[in-house]
Design a protein around this motif. Structure first.
Motif, PDB file in Angstrom:
ATOM      1  N   VAL A 274       0.853  -1.189   0.000  1.00 17.23           N
ATOM      2  CA  VAL A 274       0.000   0.000   0.000  1.00 17.23           C
ATOM      3  C   VAL A 274       0.886   1.235   0.000  1.00 17.23           C
ATOM      4  N   ASN A 275       0.793   2.024  -1.043  1.00 14.36           N
ATOM      5  CA  ASN A 275       1.510   3.302  -1.119  1.00 14.36           C
ATOM      6  C   ASN A 275       0.454   4.408  -1.031  1.00 14.36           C
ATOM      7  N   GLY A 276       0.144   4.764   0.186  1.00 13.72           N
ATOM      8  CA  GLY A 276      -0.880   5.778   0.402  1.00 13.72           C
ATOM      9  C   GLY A 276      -0.946   6.101   1.870  1.00 13.72           C
ATOM     10  N   ASP A 277      -1.874   6.931   2.233  1.00 14.36           N
ATOM     11  CA  ASP A 277      -2.042   7.303   3.627  1.00 14.36           C
ATOM     12  C   ASP A 277      -2.378   6.063   4.456  1.00 14.36           C
ATOM     13  N   PHE A 278      -1.543   5.754   5.440  1.00 14.23           N
ATOM     14  CA  PHE A 278      -1.721   4.539   6.233  1.00 14.23           C
ATOM     15  C   PHE A 278      -3.102   4.480   6.879  1.00 14.23           C
ATOM     16  N   ILE A 279      -3.521   5.579   7.483  1.00 11.47           N
ATOM     17  CA  ILE A 279      -4.777   5.581   8.236  1.00 11.47           C
ATOM     18  C   ILE A 279      -5.967   5.404   7.300  1.00 11.47           C
ATOM     19  N   PRO A 445       3.643   4.096  11.898  1.00 11.88           N
ATOM     20  CA  PRO A 445       3.098   2.798  11.497  1.00 11.88           C
ATOM     21  C   PRO A 445       4.131   2.003  10.689  1.00 11.88           C
ATOM     22  N   SER A 446       4.245   0.738  11.018  1.00 14.24           N
ATOM     23  CA  SER A 446       5.294  -0.103  10.440  1.00 14.24           C
ATOM     24  C   SER A 446       5.086  -0.333   8.950  1.00 14.24           C
ATOM     25  N   ASN A 447       6.206  -0.549   8.264  1.00 14.70           N
ATOM     26  CA  ASN A 447       6.141  -0.929   6.850  1.00 14.70           C
ATOM     27  C   ASN A 447       5.584  -2.332   6.667  1.00 14.70           C
ATOM     28  N   VAL A 448       5.656  -3.135   7.737  1.00 15.16           N
ATOM     29  CA  VAL A 448       5.163  -4.510   7.693  1.00 15.16           C
ATOM     30  C   VAL A 448       3.906  -4.604   8.551  1.00 15.16           C
ATOM     31  N   SER A 449       2.808  -5.041   7.973  1.00 10.94           N
ATOM     32  CA  SER A 449       1.551  -5.144   8.723  1.00 10.94           C
ATOM     33  C   SER A 449       1.719  -6.051   9.936  1.00 10.94           C
ATOM     34  N   LYS A 450       1.162  -5.610  11.063  1.00  9.80           N
ATOM     35  CA  LYS A 450       1.244  -6.390  12.291  1.00  9.80           C
ATOM     36  C   LYS A 450       0.252  -7.557  12.300  1.00  9.80           C
ATOM     37  N   ASP A 451      -0.791  -7.444  11.504  1.00  9.88           N
ATOM     38  CA  ASP A 451      -1.871  -8.430  11.554  1.00  9.88           C
ATOM     39  C   ASP A 451      -1.970  -9.317  10.322  1.00  9.88           C
ATOM     40  N   ILE A 452      -1.489  -8.830   9.190  1.00  3.11           N
ATOM     41  CA  ILE A 452      -1.735  -9.513   7.922  1.00  3.11           C
ATOM     42  C   ILE A 452      -0.415  -9.818   7.226  1.00  3.11           C
ATOM     43  N   TYR A 457       3.436  -1.490   3.797  1.00  4.94           N
ATOM     44  CA  TYR A 457       3.080  -0.083   3.623  1.00  4.94           C
ATOM     45  C   TYR A 457       4.327   0.726   3.273  1.00  4.94           C
ATOM     46  N   VAL A 458       4.185   1.627   2.315  1.00  7.32           N
ATOM     47  CA  VAL A 458       5.244   2.590   2.008  1.00  7.32           C
ATOM     48  C   VAL A 458       4.593   3.968   1.899  1.00  7.32           C
ATOM     49  N   SER A 474      11.416   4.469   1.757  1.00  7.54           N
ATOM     50  CA  SER A 474      10.467   3.486   2.297  1.00  7.54           C
ATOM     51  C   SER A 474      10.143   2.416   1.261  1.00  7.54           C
ATOM     52  N   GLY A 475      10.001   2.833   0.009  1.00  6.10           N
ATOM     53  CA  GLY A 475       9.750   1.866  -1.058  1.00  6.10           C
ATOM     54  C   GLY A 475      10.929   0.928  -1.264  1.00  6.10           C
TER      55      GLY A 475
END
Length: 491
Positions: A274-279, A445-452, A457-458, A474-475
């Motif tokens: 996901v390259n976008g706003d994390f929230i 927020p981490s680049n690596v999802s905590k749940d999935i 994320y970048v 980040s990418g």
């Protein structure tokens, strides 16, 4: 061949896509907008050309390395020009201080305002250089998942040395005494969407980039970086779908397995980035049951960074007096940030930033292409309020000697709400989260999802933070993480 889907065609997504595509992955990028680059957006209005953002480029080697390391030649896609005397600062009393990456010239400028600052300028450069090297070596090129990563023995000492507990405004008072000069250096906090009176002194490292490494301009406009990434990615065989929204990330057994497009097509992939706003992206694209670490109530609790009130103004006559980067400072800088963050209102007496790229490159636009920006809270404005504030900015500039309304041929206004809708930005913020609390400053927020699993994320809302170089890094970081996981060593 493993398939990777990237949601968002900003610099972070393109950098990750280029790195992975060049190593044999099949990468597909989707973006709801019709241009590559995210907020690095070109705007053309009747012969006037504007870069919506970013206007200031540092760390050019970061952008060049994306293409060069993937086997290309970055010079074929974009070239940079170094601006030595890069910013003209105009204070409330009409006095002017130029910022220069030439230390001798800068000391002479400081002598006019702040003899103490001039005498301590070499010490300042040394200290911000240390901050930068510590951050570059210890933090920029890593993927962080929790505080435990920072507490690793090799990083603990570096973390303490980057002054995480001191505020930026306090740090700068070590080296400068004049209140107007302090505003110039404290403005670096706005580069990460924050207040210098609240964010850590760590981010003073930006001074090393601007005052030693230098400020750059991309020939033809800064958006040429995004265009170059986009072109090279496609030449590598990557696929891009512009103007096509992703409406859901498909999760199966705590693993991301693909996406559903706005047209209802279900596409599968080994990894999703996901390259976008994390929230916004997390809330809109992932079912709440699949992200227990980030329920809606937690996402809604984040403090948004600064947004912006932007005017793109095309003036018929070229304005010789307007520098490439020009800042008109308010008299009371601290009050401006209190109004933005505490009162959540537009500053009554705003600091006004102008980017005038035609000052360095007359070929990019007819007349003068003024990108006028005022820091604003991430709130919704009525049309009436926006019109009134635009006229207030014009009036302020005209009182300072810059005629706008008589020369105005074209204009376009972007409010925080415009930014929210155009870029799916959290409440209209430019950098996602304000870097005031320790968690947002150092554990974004981490680049690596905590749940999935297989979800990454970048972008500016994740590690290592906001600004075009950091977004690009980040990418690269996420791509390197995936390559290492798959046993592929980057050359």
């Amino acid at each position: 061949m493993k398939k990777v889907i990237i949601v968002g065609c900003g610099l972070g997504g393109l950098a990750a896509g280029i790195s992975l595509q060049s190593k044999g992955y099949h990468v597909t990028i989707f973006d709801e907008n019709l241009h590559p680059g995210g907020k690095m957006m070109p705007v053309e209005i009747d012969g006037y050309s504007f870069d919506f953002g970013p206007n200031t480029i540092t760390m050019p080697e970061v952008f060049q390395s994306v293409i060069n390391d993937a086997g290309g030649d970055a010079s074929k896609y974009f070239q940079f020009e170094r601006l030595v005397r890069h910013t003209k600062n105009v204070f409330h009393n009409g006095k002017v201080l130029y910022q220069s990456a030439d230390p001798m010239e800068m000391r002479k400028e400081l002598e006019k305002f702040d003899p103490y600052g001039a005498a301590h300028y070499k010490e300042y450069l040394k200290e911000v250089g240390k901050l930068y090297k510590l951050a570059e070596n210890g933090f920029f090129y890593r993927v962080f998942g929790s505080w435990r990563d920072y507490l690793a023995p090799q990083l603990t000492a570096s973390f303490i040395k980057v002054r995480p507990f001191e505020k930026m405004a306090h740090f700068h008072r070590r080296f400068f005494r004049d209140e107007d000069v302090l505003k110039v250096f404290n403005r670096y906090a706005t580069y990460i969407g924050s207040s210098p009176f609240s964010c850590p002194a760590t981010f003073s490292l930006i001074g090393h980039l601007e005052m030693e490494e230098g400020v750059y301009y991309t020939n033809g406009g800064n958006t040429k970086i995004a265009e170059g990434f986009y072109q090279f990615f496609k030449e590598l065989g990557g696929t891009v779908h512009l103007g096509e929204k992703v409406k859901e990330i498909v999760v199966n057994g705590k693993r991301a397995v693909g996406v559903v497009t706005g047209e209802g097509e279900r596409l599968f992939a080994h990894d999703v980035i996901v390259n976008g706003d994390f929230i916004t992206a997390t809330k809109d694209l992932i079912k709440e049951k699949d992200r227990p670490s980030h329920p809606d109530r937690k996402l809604d609790s984040y403090v948004p960074s600064i947004s912006a009130f932007v005017i793109l103004a095309g003036l018929k006559t070229f304005q010789e007096s307007v520098h490439h980067h020009q800042v008109y400072f308010t008299k009371d800088y601290e009050r401006e940030f209190k109004e933005i963050f505490s009162k959540k209102q537009l500053p009554n007496d705003p600091t006004i930033y102008i980017s005038h790229s035609a000052a360095s490159d007359r070929s990019v636009s007819k007349g003068s292409n003024l990108f006028i920006l005022v820091n604003a809270p991430a709130v919704k404005l009525s049309e009436e309020d926006a019109l009134e504030y635009k006229e207030k900015i014009y009036q302020t500039l005209e009182e300072k000697g810059l005629s706008i309304r008589q020369q105005l041929e074209v204009e376009r206004v972007f409010t925080p709400d415009t930014i929210k809708r155009k870029f799916s930005a959290y409440k209209g913020s430019l950098y996602g989260l304000a870097s005031h609390r320790m968690t947002e400053a150092f554990l974004r927020p981490s680049n690596v999802s905590k749940d999935i699993e297989h979800l990454f994320y970048v972008g500016g809302t994740t590690h290592p933070g906001g600004g075009s170089p950091m977004v690009t890094i980040s990418g690269r970081n996420v791509a390197a993480y995936i390559l290492e996981r798959d046993g592929i060593v980057e050359q």
